[in-house]
Design a protein around this motif. Structure first.
Motif, short mmCIF file in Angstrom:
data_model
loop_
_atom_site.label_atom_id
_atom_site.label_comp_id
_atom_site.label_asym_id
_atom_site.label_seq_id
_atom_site.Cartn_x
_atom_site.Cartn_y
_atom_site.Cartn_z
N ILE A 106 0.83 -1.21 0.00
CA ILE A 106 0.00 0.00 0.00
C ILE A 106 0.87 1.27 0.00
O ILE A 106 0.50 2.29 -0.59
CB ILE A 106 -0.99 -0.02 1.19
N GLN A 155 0.53 4.12 -2.79
CA GLN A 155 0.32 5.52 -2.43
C GLN A 155 1.35 6.42 -3.12
O GLN A 155 1.01 7.46 -3.69
CB GLN A 155 0.44 5.67 -0.90
N LEU A 177 0.56 6.76 -6.77
CA LEU A 177 -0.60 7.65 -6.97
C LEU A 177 -0.17 9.11 -6.76
O LEU A 177 -0.56 10.00 -7.52
CB LEU A 177 -1.74 7.29 -6.01
N ASP A 178 0.65 9.35 -5.74
CA ASP A 178 1.13 10.71 -5.46
C ASP A 178 1.92 11.27 -6.64
O ASP A 178 1.91 12.47 -6.89
CB ASP A 178 2.04 10.74 -4.21
N LEU A 183 -7.32 4.14 -0.23
CA LEU A 183 -6.76 4.89 -1.38
C LEU A 183 -7.92 5.18 -2.34
O LEU A 183 -8.14 4.43 -3.30
CB LEU A 183 -5.69 4.04 -2.10
N ILE A 192 -7.73 4.70 -6.17
CA ILE A 192 -7.17 3.46 -6.75
C ILE A 192 -8.19 2.79 -7.69
O ILE A 192 -9.38 2.76 -7.42
CB ILE A 192 -6.76 2.46 -5.62
#
Ligand SMILES: C[S@@+](CC[C@H](N)C(=O)[O-])C[C@H]1O[C@@H](n2cnc3c(N)ncnc32)[C@H](O)[C@@H]1O
Length: 316
Positions: free
Chosen positions: A84, A88, A91-92, A120, A123
């Motif tokens: 995870i 993250q 995604l950031d 998230l 996602i």
């Protein structure tokens, strides 16, 4: 009869007897493994968690040098409590990816599909319940985006060196040039530290192994008496193989299956059933494995104790 039955019958009819660790993971097995991850003796999860908590930004940067639109496949995702952090970070960075957790445990896939979107919200997730290679083959038929494949938690350690090489070759054949493979390896270290992780003081590894007998009783109408078996792990510091066994405490007969599928197995007192290998690697062995199976190493990410390595490989 199903594959579980066939594998149990084959394994217990073999000499020496064996069972397959991929069947550890029913609902109870999943919960026991998650408890084990928090045990002070089971260092593996803590070391890899440290890598992913502290280095996911750098790992994501290395990935984004190759591509920022991709399919992210995680083989044997479990509860994704470590990956995870990488999800993250990606995604950031604004990466555009769909996350495909693959797991043989239906329970794990259902939990992930419920839990991850809450943690998230942006996602895109599609769980795949099945075996590693079968699910990768399924994805290769449909997907055309570049692929990042995660194989964390030292799952590769559940294969001996030859099996691991064969597995990496199969994965490579399902990848395109430029695709990435990110693999978690438990490193060779003080043998006593390793042995304690597979013989933890709370008895979780013992219960985890015995749970497979319980699962056979429940799903395959077996009549194993769990108290008549005990857990015996050993570690060979030369080969790096930590092996778990269940030992029969007495001469006994166990029957499995119903009707015409029913069969019986004799156990002698002290006879061992081989349950699982957890192979430990040196950095040189990791590099040889990558080279021999057609990958180029992009980077190794190690924890502060240098007990665990997450290694990023590229198919050229
Ligand atoms: C040791 S756990 C590790 C989970 C996670 N990767 C982690 O690091 O926490 C192994 C996971 O792989 C799954 N698994 C084991 N063998 C598998 C197979 N042959 N195909 C698909 N999943 C498998 C299990 O159900 C379990 O969730």
């Amino acid at each position: 009869m199903n594959k579980f039955y066939e594998d149990v019958k084959y394994g217990l009819s073999s000499n020496p007897k064996r069972l397959y660790s991929k069947y550890f993971y029913d609902k109870i097995g999943d919960a026991l493994f998650q408890q084990l991850m928090h045990s002070p003796d089971y260092y593996l999860s803590k070391c890899e968690l440290e890598i992913l908590q502290l280095q996911s930004t750098s790992i994501a940067q290395d990935i984004n040098i190759e591509f920022d639109e991709f399919d992210l496949v995680e083989l044997g995702a479990g509860d994704a409590s470590k990956s995870i952090f990488l999800l993250q970070a990606l995604l950031d960075n604004g990466s555009d990816f769909t996350y495909y957790p693959v797991d043989i445990s239906q329970n794990v896939i259902e939990l992930l599909e419920a839990k991850l979107p809450k943690l998230l919200p942006s996602i895109k997730i599609k769980g795949l319940n099945g075996e590693y290679i079968a699910m990768l083959e399924q994805l290769a038929k449909h997907g055309s985006r570049p692929k990042l494949i995660l194989f964390l938690g030292s799952n590769i350690g559940n294969m001996n060196l030859d099996e691991a090489a064969l597995f990496c070759e199969k994965v490579r054949d399902l990848m395109n040039p430029g695709d990435l493979f990110f693999i978690g390896f438990d490193l060779k270290k003080n043998p006593f530290t390793i042995l304690t992780a597979y013989n933890d003081r709370a008895g979780l590894t013992r219960d985890f192994n015995l749970n497979l007998l319980r699962r056979i009783n429940k799903e395959l109408s077996g009549n194993f008496y769990l108290d008549a078996f005990y857990h015996y792990p050993n570690y060979d510091p030369i080969s790096g193989a930590c092996k778990s066994h269940l030992i029969s405490a007495k001469d006994q007969e166990v029957t499995i299956g119903e009707g015409t599928d029913r069969f019986s197995i004799q156990f002698k007192q002290h006879e061992a059933v081989f349950m699982e290998i957890s192979k430990k690697y040196s950095i040189e062995e990791i590099e040889e494995l990558a080279l021999n199976t057609g990958f180029k190493i992009t980077n190794h990410f190690l924890d502060s104790k240098k007990w665990f390595a997450d290694s990023l490989w590229r198919k050229d």
